[in-house]
Enzyme design. Sequence first.
Site, PDB file in Angstrom:
ATOM      1  N   GLU A  56      35.967  40.294  27.597  1.00  0.00           N
ATOM      2  CA  GLU A  56      36.594  40.865  26.400  1.00  0.00           C
ATOM      3  C   GLU A  56      35.900  42.155  25.964  1.00  0.00           C
ATOM      4  O   GLU A  56      35.431  42.286  24.832  1.00  0.00           O
ATOM      5  CB  GLU A  56      36.641  39.828  25.282  1.00  0.00           C
TER       6      GLU A  56
ATOM      7  N   GLU B 294      41.991  33.184  30.506  1.00  0.00           N
ATOM      8  CA  GLU B 294      41.828  32.324  29.333  1.00  0.00           C
ATOM      9  C   GLU B 294      43.175  32.162  28.655  1.00  0.00           C
ATOM     10  O   GLU B 294      43.910  33.142  28.482  1.00  0.00           O
ATOM     11  CB  GLU B 294      40.874  32.926  28.303  1.00  0.00           C
TER      12      GLU B 294
END
Length: 492
Positions: free
Chosen positions: A199, A389
């Site tokens: 991220e 994810e």
Amino acid sequence: MSFKEGFLWGGATAANQYEGGYLSGGKGLAVADTLTGGDGIHGVPRVFIAEMPDGSRIKVTSREDMPAGAKAIVDPDTYYPSHVATDFYHHWQEDIALSAEMGCKCIRLSINWTRIFPNGDDAEPNEEGLQFYENVFKECRKYGIEPLVTIYHFDCPLHLANEYDGWVSRHTVDAFENYCRTIFTRYKGLVKYWLTINEININTNFMMNGVHEHLSNKQNAEQCRWHLFVGSAKAVTIGHEIDPENKIGLMICDSSSYPYTCTPEDYLENLEAARKRQWFYGDVQVRGYYPSYKVKELEREGIVLKKEDGDDELLKKGVVDFYSISYYSSHCVSADPNAGGKTEGNMVNGIANPHLKTSEWGWVVDPVGLRITLNEIWDRYQIPVMVVENGLGAIDKVEEDGSINDDYRIDYMREHIKEMKKAVELDGVDLMGYTPWGYIDVVSAGTGEMRKRYGFIYVDMDDEGNGDLSRHKKKSFSYMQKVYNSNGEDLD
Ligand code: BGP
């Protein structure tokens, strides 16, 4: 058949939320080890306990609130969920066997930088740490499971955070380079799929990443971003040099966003928000240079990045092989600051979508948004995409007979996989794999809670650290097993 042969079905975790053994085997402290648990549903945040230069202690809710000279510490009287987490460190054989039984072809996990270099910048690596992951990767291979390794997942070494302000400093980039070289060399032939920085688009403003000052100081925030890009590009070039077979991807916290209304102003606001939130990070790591809209923004703000010779060329050389995302929710964007009600999401807040439901933690559930975003990525970059994810954080109830009937999670998974399937079958997106988040229960990154569970495998551990860490299959375990063993064909 829609999903390609060899599709990487699996599950995802991260060391700071899963591994535990926080000082075992020569591991050093990471920022995550100094973060207490919170209570997300009741709005109680995770905090740091920091020591002031005069020895007094204070509690702060974010690193950037720490006064000058304060250093995060581990307080012996405080409970820290990451210290044991769900104890992969002592359960790795059992957990890998369970993953194989579930039909996983791939397991995403992260290497904890401080297990390899306890301070982040030590001259020599810690052999015990290197050996631990070597054992883990060999165990995966025993079952024919591909490890997908995140090099950096929210685990800035505490030493680098306290002494160098984390990624604001070039020193952290140099230390990261050495760490990358060490692990690519050691795991050559054992690991083929890598992600550089988890991220990357939220790393400057997420509490685990060791930055003291950020939003208040735009120059620092932009410098930190530059360093993350340089670090990621170094990881890609080193990884390719050491083994040309390596496939190295970027990882972005993704959210579909919709204009709140059909006014041109809302459309434009949404376009700009999406660039700021995610496209900028993809543009740099896929194309190898800053896009014009960012160059213009920096010029307007009077920000000049401090670069070293060769950095620009490095960014060009270090472009990624594939594009990976975390996807949980979506939101709306408006040019009107007073429009709509607010919604929370995975690090992305926005305006609530009146057409969609939310999870217990207020995250909007939007399976169609996943198909939209996969298409947007594929249209823009034309490189393979992977969903590394996705999942539903929920409170699970263990029945008297020990069963855990998480039908709500099965519904969530089914709807999202159906949309992925359409993206492949109807739109032709080149999708590589799917590793749902926390396929075995782990500590929540955002709130530090255990009760916010994503797993198909339950771990007996609660928010206060009570539990025997035993593993139990939830109802969703057999559902996912069926999906994985049918290569995504059997979704009922
Ligand atoms: C992502 C992180 C993961 C994970 C997930 C769920 O941002 O990469 O580490 O935790 O979100 O978030 P949470 O744990 O806050 O529910």
